[in-house]
Design a protein around this motif. Sequence first.
Motif, short mmCIF file in Angstrom:
data_model
loop_
_atom_site.label_atom_id
_atom_site.label_comp_id
_atom_site.label_asym_id
_atom_site.label_seq_id
_atom_site.Cartn_x
_atom_site.Cartn_y
_atom_site.Cartn_z
N GLY A 45 0.86 -1.19 0.00
CA GLY A 45 0.00 0.00 0.00
C GLY A 45 0.89 1.24 0.00
N PHE A 46 0.28 2.39 0.29
CA PHE A 46 1.06 3.64 0.26
C PHE A 46 2.23 3.63 1.24
N SER A 47 2.03 3.02 2.43
CA SER A 47 3.13 3.01 3.41
C SER A 47 4.33 2.28 2.84
N GLY A 48 4.08 1.05 2.35
CA GLY A 48 5.18 0.23 1.85
C GLY A 48 5.80 0.83 0.60
N GLU A 66 4.03 -8.10 -1.23
CA GLU A 66 2.60 -7.80 -1.05
C GLU A 66 1.83 -9.13 -1.10
N ALA A 67 0.95 -9.31 -0.11
CA ALA A 67 0.21 -10.58 -0.01
C ALA A 67 -0.70 -10.81 -1.22
N ARG A 68 -1.28 -9.73 -1.77
CA ARG A 68 -2.22 -9.91 -2.89
C ARG A 68 -1.75 -9.10 -4.08
N LYS A 69 -2.40 -7.95 -4.32
CA LYS A 69 -2.00 -7.09 -5.43
C LYS A 69 -1.55 -5.76 -4.87
N ARG A 77 -8.59 1.50 -2.16
CA ARG A 77 -10.07 1.49 -2.03
C ARG A 77 -10.62 2.72 -1.33
N ASN A 78 -9.79 3.64 -0.94
CA ASN A 78 -10.27 4.68 -0.01
C ASN A 78 -11.05 5.79 -0.71
N GLY A 79 -11.47 6.77 0.11
CA GLY A 79 -12.28 7.86 -0.42
C GLY A 79 -11.53 8.78 -1.37
N GLY A 80 -10.21 8.65 -1.42
CA GLY A 80 -9.42 9.47 -2.32
C GLY A 80 -9.30 10.92 -1.86
#
Length: 436
Positions: A45-48, A66-69, A77-80
Amino acid sequence: MNARAHSPVPAQHTASYYAASSLPQPDHPALTGEQVADVCVVGGGFSGLNTAIELAQRGFSVVLLEARKIGWGASGRNGGQLIRGVGHGLDQFANVIGNDGVRQMKLMGLEAVEIVRQRVERFQIDCDLTWGYCDLANKPGDLEGFAEDAAELRSLGYRHETRLLQANEMHSVVGSERYVGGLIDMGSGHLHPLNLALGEAMVAQQLGVRLFEQSAVTRIDYGPQVRVHTAQGTVRANTLVLGCNAYLNDLNPHLSGKVLAAGSYIIATEPLSAEQAHALLPQNMAVCDQRVALDYYRLSADRRLLFGGACHYSGRDPQDIGAYMRPKMLEVFPHLAGVKIDYQWGGMIGIGANRLPQIGRLAEQPNVYYAQAYSGHGLNATHLAGKLLGEAISGQQGGGFDLFAKVPHMTFPGGKHLRSPLLALGMLWHRLKERF
Ligand SMILES: Cc1cc2nc3c(=O)[nH]c(=O)nc-3n(C[C@H](O)[C@H](O)[C@H](O)COP(=O)(O)OP(=O)(O)OC[C@H]3O[C@@H](n4cnc5c(N)ncnc54)[C@H](O)[C@@H]3O)c2cc1C
């Protein structure tokens, strides 16, 4: 507005509007065999991603697992909503980091947005970045808070326009009768978060970061050199960074005990006409109200209303997110009753007890760093965390990292199974207080 052709939802991402409108994304391989690196980063994600970028820019060799994608978690997925500031009520930490420290943290909360701006501009990341944000007041007391916020921003030398709005001016920002005022901030805004994450992954790769997807870390052997295990491979590294936030689970129970995972949910309408969109949000700003279970919403680049809200501490998602969120949207915009909902999804927010992002390193394993618990306000703060971790790992002392690392963070009581129900009860209490 640039409508983008919609690609089929990639199988591994949550079926969100973002996944359906994401830029082409390469698949990164799953880790097999052994990799050796200066730093192993866990979490795409953004942190990594931002920690990896900051480290690669400083000459470190980096493997990211990353475990998935890439962007599968909250980042995609966030509100942006890209909103200034980190944490909440930073003055409470003056007894630990002093008044100067508090001021520096407040300045870092402004810098955090600039890091996103610079990353997007410098690397030309196509993520619909749009400036303009407004805090919405639900009650007169909120407006007093906004006036204090505006005064504080001025005292910090904030270089962007801010403006207080009274009730009779609210229609210039939002076509709803619900709000009694607002605070416009032209230095905050909104963007397509999955495309930002995918763009940053590309930047990381160009800088030499080795990215692996479908590579869940199953075990970590700690020591002067860490060995990080996935189902089919291992990474040997001098330093480890954990950037898994609300999805960390059992990988490091000490850190996950300091974060409560709470579900938040978003619906995306069908594309609206230019007139409809203008009637909802005439200046195309992102907006948030001030309640405990807040509403946050904005328009996408192809003129959908992305309406988010709720905060579920029960650990269970609503059975039908659309049916759950639609009435909340209609309370704000009753005239959208006939509008179709095309997408509905949710994700996990990582909440810390004091709501300050937890950025630090483990006392007993000083070569293990972490960043987590952005409490639903992580788009900017993750980017700051990446920078601070990059500085700290490359040996820079006395910077922002030290300030964050000084603040202690409580472990939630109740263990893995009880902490969410306990918090759900606490939040119910706050909501009842708010109502009566
Ligand atoms: C619905 C929703 C709306 C939000 N809206 C906003 C907003 O508008 N503005 C804002 O500022 N913030 C918002 N947030 C918060 C923001 O999205 C997060 O704070 C931020 O994205 C956290 O980024 P992260 O990289 O730390 O975690 P994540 O993006 O969650 O990434 C963590 C990653 O770690 C991976 N991982 C976990 N375990 C392992 C393992 N064992 N091995 C390998 N990988 C692993 C996961 O697969 C995941 O991809 C929202 C969050 C949600 C859920």
